[in-house]
Design a protein around this motif. Structure first.
Motif, PDB file in Angstrom:
ATOM      1  N   ASP A   1      42.975  42.686  36.427  1.00 36.80           N
ATOM      2  CA  ASP A   1      43.601  41.376  36.591  1.00 36.80           C
ATOM      3  C   ASP A   1      44.252  41.232  37.962  1.00 36.80           C
ATOM      4  OD1 ASP A   1      42.879  40.504  34.064  1.00 36.80           O
ATOM      5  OD2 ASP A   1      44.750  41.139  33.117  1.00 36.80           O
TER       6      ASP A   1
ATOM      7  N   GLY B   1      41.018  41.894  40.706  1.00 36.67           N
ATOM      8  CA  GLY B   1      39.721  41.281  40.467  1.00 36.67           C
ATOM      9  C   GLY B   1      38.725  42.261  39.899  1.00 36.67           C
ATOM     10  N   GLN B   2      37.930  41.762  38.955  1.00 37.89           N
ATOM     11  CA  GLN B   2      36.994  42.662  38.270  1.00 37.89           C
ATOM     12  C   GLN B   2      35.976  43.277  39.220  1.00 37.89           C
ATOM     13  OE1 GLN B   2      33.245  41.907  35.481  1.00 37.89           O
ATOM     14  NE2 GLN B   2      35.123  41.337  34.401  1.00 37.89           N
TER      15      GLN B   2
END
Length: 640
Positions: free
Chosen positions: A205, A208-209
């Motif tokens: 989160d 960023g993935q």
């Protein structure tokens, strides 16, 4: 194939943040497991490992614990992925197994795994493998098949979408002798994997993935690059070595051979375990994931010992040849209760093979056993059953070029595990620890001395039973480049004040210890490195003053003569003594490929009082013996 585009796209600062982030996730998993577990073997001994894995089951980071779990956890996650390929997994699922032929270890290791979903997409797994003191099965003796070793749990969903399967919960509970403690450890493991899920999601989160997943891929690529670069520094060649185990506890005194081959070609390494002994009738077998782990542990020690996090990138240039049916690739229904002992010597023997190529990067043989005693009985006050283990004891590690071996250190299989504090052990169980001390003269003599083993004497306050499955009492920790062997491990009983030492090995099963009697655990010392006749006399003098080496051993193994009253060095006598011992030591060195064995107890009785169980260098004593090359190792027929 290296991920060039990923490396260019990944922010190097973010890569380091993710590197430390995934390590922090697994460290917090460890902390929460230790804080909430019920049994000392988890919260004190740290017999567990936790980890974060990719969606395909590759290792991202593991909380350091048992090195042998490096492969076992990853392969278990992959087996669960394959098992649920059609059904699939969903958020809140908890996957469970203790199948020894999947985990590679024994039924006491329960492995809980939770899928990690981010924005509706499966991106990885959180996993925890931990030791339960009891999973049913027989308490004493030597098991000869897996069915007598306890509850077998195939790959199942302990929870579906967050809802626990009460039937599975109840089956586990009814099959253990101490359900309150067992189910407490179960909850602790679930807490650990939920911690991993939560913290990994927070990392995704925050950054960023895709950037995080790209950084993880880069970390694995970096580990591969480092491993290949360090592998190229090893001279190409085929390196072989052998050792043996004392026996499988069923066919006593029938040696179990360990033969390994290491092939180095450029930046690739192949470890061939084809000639390791076939699986045995006793319970010392392990599954193929442990055989692979043996190669991986040895490989990482010589290529990337301090590179973290531990991930699968480190092993991309390692190949392992491991046919089924060996002691480290056993097939059903081979017994596997004491799976961890033989693999330690496999790792030791890989180091021994590589000593011919990189002698400055490996150690001489170490004590290579947990050196634990398993206790069970009924509390004299409450009448309640207790099941526990005493140890691991720690022992001597082998010396290496430029450094003495470390003393009183846990064996290589168990890495970061600890022994349980004596005070806790005495408070919880009917024992009194009479003594805990280093063993004088246990370290293998050498230019660099092997580490010392440890002796502990544990007296029974009330009656209980004891089991010990200790190995390497006969096969001693070998020295390298002229270093001598260290002493082996021991397990003895003291009854009515008399120590019973006429035993063929260090194994004891379902022995009754009555109040006032005691059991004695002794771990071996590590092998020495380099000629003991070249160890500076001042260092030998220091060892004698510290109590590490006796006066007699200083003279008979190091050739250093000290005044018995002042401990001052007699330079003239030392020069003469070392000259007299040179030919015997030269004969030892010429047989450096041999596997040193303990002097038989009956032979010791004919030697001067206090003689060690390893051959001295005196021409008038051990130097006059014919020392046969090699050893006779009998492969025990595999269980059918």
């Amino acid at each position: 194939m290296m991920g060039t585009e990923r490396k260019l796209a990944a922010d190097p600062i973010l890569v380091e943040i993710v590197r430390n982030g995934v390590m922090a996730v697994t460290e917090e998993m460890k902390t929460n497991l230790m804080r909430t577990a019920y049994n000392m073997i988890i919260y004190e001994a740290l017999d567990f490992t936790v980890g974060i894995f990719t969606k395909t089951g590759d290792t991202v980071s593991i909380g350091l614990g048992l090195p042998m779990f490096i492969r076992g956890m990853s392969e278990t996650v992959k087996a669960k992925i394959r098992h649920f390929e059609k059904e699939g997994v969903q958020p809140g699922d908890i996957l469970l197994t203790n199948d020894a032929y999947i985990t590679g270890s024994h039924l006491n290791h329960l492995t809980f795994t939770m899928p990690v979903f981010h924005q509706g997409e499966l991106i990885g797994f959180s996993c925890c493998m931990a030791h339960w003191p009891d999973v049913g099965g027989t308490l004493g003796g030597v098991t000869t098949d897996i069915f007598s070793e306890g509850l077998q749990i195939p790959i199942v969903k302990y929870a579906r979408a967050g809802v626990v399967n009460q039937d599975i919960h109840d089956i586990i509970r009814i099959n253990v002798r101490l359900p309150e403690r067992a189910m407490g450890d179960l909850r602790a493991q679930v807490t650990a994997i939920k911690t991993g899920e939560r913290r990994f999601l927070e990392l995704l989160d925050r950054y960023g993935q895709q950037p995080v997943l790209d950084c993880i891929a880069v970390l694995m690529d970096q580990s591969e690059i480092a491993a290949r670069e360090r592998t190229r520094a090893i001279p190409d060649g085929v390196y072989e070595a052998e050792s043996f185990m004392d026996d499988d506890a069923v066919d006593v005194a029938q040696r179990v051979p360990i033969r390994v081959k290491v092939i180095v070609a450029g930046d690739e390494v192949t470890v061939d375990l084809t000639d390791v002994a076939k699986q045995v009738r006793g319970f010392y077998n392990s599954g193929p994931t442990t055989g692979i782990a043996c190669a991986q542990v040895a490989f990482k020690c010589v290529t990337s010992p301090t590179d973290y996090p531990v991930n699968d990138g480190s092993f991309r240039n390692l190949k392992v040849i491991l046919p089924p049916g060996r002691i480290v690739s056993a097939v059903r229904p081979a017994p596997m209760r004491w799976w961890m002992s033989f693999p330690m010597t496999v790792v030791d023997t890989i180091f021994k093979a590589l000593s011919k190529a990189i002698p400055d990067q490996v150690i001489a043989g170490h004590h290579a056993d947990l050196c634990v005693a398993l206790l069970d009985g009924n509390d004299a006050d409450t009448g309640k059953l207790f099941i526990t283990s005493f140890g691991p004891l720690g022992g001597g590690w082998g010396a290496k070029r430029g450094e003495d071996g470390v003393s009183a250190t846990v064996c290589i299989n168990d890495g970061d595990t600890h022994n349980s504090p004596n005070e806790q052990f005495e408070a919880k169980y009917p024992v009194m620890v009479e003594s805990l001390s280093l063993i004088q003269d246990s370290g293998g003599p050498g230019l660099y001395r092997g580490g010392l083993g440890v002796e502990t004497v544990v007296q029974a306050i009330s009656d209980f039973n004891v089991n010990a499955q200790i190995e390497r009492a006969v096969c001693l920790p070998w020295g390298l480049e002229g270093g001598l062997e260290g002493t082996g491990n021991d397990m003895l009983m003291r009854r009515d004040g008399i120590v019973e030492d006429d035993v063929p090995n260090a194994k004891l099963f379902r022995a009754r210890v009555k109040a006032g009697d005691a059991f004695i655990l002794r771990s071996g010392g590590g092998g020495g490195f380099g000629s003991p006749l070249e160890r500076p006399a001042g260092q030998v003098q220091h060892d004698v003053r510290q109590g590490y080496v006796s006066l007699d051993a200083a003279k008979d193994y190091y050739g250093v003569v000290l005044d018995p009253d002042t401990l001052e060095i007699d330079a003239v006598a030392t020069e003469r003594q070392r000259r007299d011992l040179t030919s015997v030591h030269r004969d030892r060195v010429s047989r450096q490929g041999d596997v040193p064995q303990r002097i038989a107890r009956r032979t010791l009785e004919s030697l001067p009082a206090g003689h060690l169980a390893i051959r001295c260098l005196l021409p008038s004593c051990c130097g006059r013996w014919h020392m046969p090359r090699g050893f006779e190792a009998v492969e025990i027929a595999p269980q059918v």
